[in-house]
Design a protein around this motif. Structure first.
Motif, PDB file in Angstrom:
ATOM      1  N   ASP A 140      32.674  10.599  86.721  1.00  0.00           N
ATOM      2  CA  ASP A 140      33.238   9.439  87.404  1.00  0.00           C
ATOM      3  C   ASP A 140      34.658   9.751  87.834  1.00  0.00           C
ATOM      4  O   ASP A 140      35.538   9.934  87.007  1.00  0.00           O
ATOM      5  CB  ASP A 140      33.204   8.249  86.438  1.00  0.00           C
TER       6      ASP A 140
ATOM      7  N   ASP B 141      28.627  -0.886  92.849  1.00  0.00           N
ATOM      8  CA  ASP B 141      28.219  -1.755  91.749  1.00  0.00           C
ATOM      9  C   ASP B 141      28.735  -3.184  91.897  1.00  0.00           C
ATOM     10  O   ASP B 141      28.567  -4.001  91.002  1.00  0.00           O
ATOM     11  CB  ASP B 141      28.609  -1.161  90.394  1.00  0.00           C
TER      12      ASP B 141
ATOM     13  N   HIS C  34      27.867   4.768  92.939  1.00  0.00           N
ATOM     14  CA  HIS C  34      26.802   5.517  92.294  1.00  0.00           C
ATOM     15  C   HIS C  34      26.103   6.313  93.381  1.00  0.00           C
ATOM     16  O   HIS C  34      25.438   5.736  94.249  1.00  0.00           O
ATOM     17  CB  HIS C  34      25.836   4.571  91.592  1.00  0.00           C
TER      18      HIS C  34
ATOM     19  N   GLN D 227      20.762  12.362  91.046  1.00  0.00           N
ATOM     20  CA  GLN D 227      20.558  11.385  89.987  1.00  0.00           C
ATOM     21  C   GLN D 227      19.073  11.264  89.647  1.00  0.00           C
ATOM     22  O   GLN D 227      18.208  11.678  90.435  1.00  0.00           O
ATOM     23  CB  GLN D 227      21.105  10.029  90.422  1.00  0.00           C
TER      24      GLN D 227
ATOM     25  N   TRP E 289      21.560   4.835  87.477  1.00  0.00           N
ATOM     26  CA  TRP E 289      22.376   5.995  87.806  1.00  0.00           C
ATOM     27  C   TRP E 289      23.753   5.883  87.172  1.00  0.00           C
ATOM     28  O   TRP E 289      24.298   4.781  87.039  1.00  0.00           O
ATOM     29  CB  TRP E 289      22.550   6.107  89.314  1.00  0.00           C
ATOM     30  N   THR E 290      24.321   7.021  86.812  1.00  0.00           N
ATOM     31  CA  THR E 290      25.691   7.017  86.306  1.00  0.00           C
ATOM     32  C   THR E 290      26.665   6.799  87.452  1.00  0.00           C
ATOM     33  O   THR E 290      26.376   7.106  88.615  1.00  0.00           O
ATOM     34  CB  THR E 290      26.022   8.342  85.601  1.00  0.00           C
ATOM     35  N   ARG E 291      27.830   6.282  87.114  1.00  0.00           N
ATOM     36  CA  ARG E 291      28.863   6.063  88.120  1.00  0.00           C
ATOM     37  C   ARG E 291      29.466   7.402  88.533  1.00  0.00           C
ATOM     38  O   ARG E 291      29.846   8.218  87.703  1.00  0.00           O
ATOM     39  CB  ARG E 291      29.949   5.135  87.576  1.00  0.00           C
ATOM     40  N   THR E 292      29.578   7.616  89.830  1.00  0.00           N
ATOM     41  CA  THR E 292      30.105   8.857  90.373  1.00  0.00           C
ATOM     42  C   THR E 292      31.606   8.784  90.593  1.00  0.00           C
ATOM     43  O   THR E 292      32.325   9.760  90.371  1.00  0.00           O
ATOM     44  CB  THR E 292      29.424   9.171  91.723  1.00  0.00           C
TER      45      THR E 292
END
Length: 549
Positions: A2, A110, A123, A160, A176-179
């Motif tokens: 992130d 988000d 994301h 992802q 998905w993880t936060r980018t």
């Protein structure tokens, strides 16, 4: 990983009424309208049959501003200075001309909206090793239509995980993880497209975001119809109309904002149904405020003192809270403009997702009895006109949705009305293809505010059933004016030039573009000055048009 940024300025038919059985075909139309490929295996429709009614922590890295973008004007007590903002240089290279392979790069924010200066998470999933993000504010900008407000440095890319689908509701979830985390420091209010550019030109996609207005008093409020964008989104194989097999029975009963938009450019329905109107309004320089349907639903007092509220080209999915707040605004003297058709048709409920509140759109439609929320006492997520809790949209809009699909000429019947000033339109003038693909009419068999004026009364035949499309204007006891175009192609027509360069305009020509542009200019200028009914009261003509009152 992130990355955190301080983003500064850059230099099967379940009922016979319209709207459910035709789900796959309606999605097909919208895919064509937004330039996407037509999905395979789409089912037939019976849209005009009569039934229920007429139809993680950041790294601390900081990006550098892009020197081309200019310095944004300061927002004063009345909010954004639209004229000063649009005097800044535009950036005509903003569009996604070639999106690239389907999964080359895609993403979502988000939050659907933020206040200026607030942060949001991106994301992103990409096959490229690195990518950049460019934030474009959409407006007029001398015809460029966008200004580059911020651009990131190159960010590390990663693919992802594949999404999952809930067994009960068929909701697609990404998890998905936060980018990256982006702070919108010095971003002016407005509608934004964040362009994701994969390294080496391997792919581009947009992510929509609204930088919303904290106060709307004295301003015309542009409302991005994000609920409808999401309902028609079939990313991951499921949307509110159908699933992988193309059938209504396999549709999602709840859809999540925690996923990208499926259409080729990733902008949802924004570019066809909203961007042309925003460009026109900003060119006029009238005081504007920006919000989403989610903001209007959540904030009871958001519309207090607004001069007008604009519903754009396709604004079908409303929560009861949104409807109540818009109705209260009308009853306090705020003008309402519905620049599309099929507005306020589906009743929805907003619930939380893993990423925050109001990021799941629940709409069971005819399967409402299966909805756990309904069993807990929430209103049924059926069409507003349907039981239980029937409340036809016409009581607010003046018109009511009558069917799909049609393609018909728009026929002017009241050319002396102030909205037609400067158009040169005469009684009986026809504007080919301007009525479509969904349409509304005045039908006093449903609750209809009076006095109401019908300005265009266009014959249509919808799957063998003769009917009419109506453009209408009524005035409320508060003095508010309410205008409804009665056709979904109105905003789209603002860009019609008839030069054959656009595959999105359904044959609309320059005459249609000139008519809709001038009428919309007349509307926005009058609506921006206060309650239109006090200076431009409606003169009821329903009996003259339909032969009965």
């Amino acid at each position: 990983m992130d990355q955190e940024y301080t983003a500064g300025p850059a230099a099967n038919h379940e009922h016979a009424g319209p709207g459910e059985g035709e789900g796959a075909a309606r999605r097909r139309f919208l895919a064509i309208a937004t330039g996407a490929a037509t999905a395979a295996g789409l089912g037939a429709v019976t849209g005009c049959a009569q039934g229920d009614g007429p139809p993680a922590a950041g790294s601390g890295a900081t990006s550098e501003p892009d020197a081309r973008a200019g310095k944004p004007p300061a927002a004063g007590a009345r909010g954004l200075d639209v004229k000063a903002e649009n005097a800044l240089p535009g950036h005509p290279d903003w569009p996604v001309v070639t999106a690239g392979p389907a999964r080359a790069i895609e993403g979502f924010a988000d939050r659907v909206s933020v206040l200026p200066g607030e942060s949001f998470g991106l994301h992103v999933s990409t096959t490229a090793p690195r990518f950049t993000v460019s934030a474009y504010r959409m407006g007029w900008y001398g015809g460029a239509r966008a200004r580059l407000v911020w651009r990131s440095e190159a960010l590390p890319g990663a693919r992802q995980p594949e999404p999952t689908v809930d067994a009960g509701t068929r909701t697609v979830r990404t998890r998905w993880t936060r980018t990256a985390t982006v702070a919108t420091k010095d971003w002016p209010e407005g509608s934004y497209l964040l362009r994701l550019d994969a390294q080496g030109g391997e792919g581009r996609r947009f992510v929509p975001l609204t930088v919303r207005s904290a106060v709307t008093a004295g301003r015309t409020v542009v409302v991005n119809a994000v609920a409808t964008w999401q309902a028609y989104n079939r990313w991951g194989g499921y949307g509110s109309y159908d699933g992988p097999g193309g059938g209504f029975a396999s549709r999602s009963l709840a859809v999540s904002f925690d996923r990208p938009y499926e259409y080729d450019d990733g902008a949802g329905l924004f570019l066809v149904y909203e961007a042309p109107l925003i460009a026109l309004a900003e060119r006029l320089g009238i005081p504007l405020a920006y919000a989403t349907t989610t903001d209007v639903a959540r904030e009871k007092r958001l519309l207090e003192g607004a001069t007008a509220v604009l519903s754009l080209g396709h604004d079908e999915y409303w929560s009861p809270e949104q409807r109540a707040h818009v109705t209260a605004a009308r009853d306090a003297g705020t003008n309402i403009a519905v620049l599309g058709a099929n507005c306020c048709y589906r009743r929805i409920r907003l619930e939380a997702s893993d990423l925050g509140p109001d990021r799941t759109l629940v709409c069971y439609k005819s399967s409402y009895a299966q909805d756990p929320g309904f069993r807990r006492g929430h209103p049924a997520t059926v069409d507003f006109r349907s039981a239980p809790g029937a409340d036809p949209e016409s009581s607010l809009l003046g018109v009511i949705y009558d069917g799909y699909p049609v393609d018909a000429p728009y026929v002017v019947t009241h050319p002396g009305h102030w909205l037609f000033e400067g158009t040169g339109a005469r009684e009986g003038d026809r504007f080919e293809h301007l009525v479509g693909v969904e349409y509304d009419k005045v039908d006093t068999g449903f609750p209809t505010p009076r006095p109401i004026e019908i300005l265009a009364h266009s014959p249509v035949v919808c799957e063998g059933r003769p009917s009419h499309q109506d453009t209408a204007y009524y005035t409320a006891p508060s003095g508010a004016g309410v205008f409804a175009t009665g056709t979904m192609r109105w905003v789209e027509a603002l860009d019609a030039t008839g030069d054959g360069r656009s595959g999105r305009n359904h044959g609309l020509d320059a005459r249609s573009g000139a008519l809709t542009t001038r009428v919309t200019e007349n509307l926005l200028r009058v609506f921006a000055t206060g309650p239109a009914g006090r200076t431009h009261p409606a003169q009821d003509n329903v009996k003259a048009v339909y032969g009965s009152s």
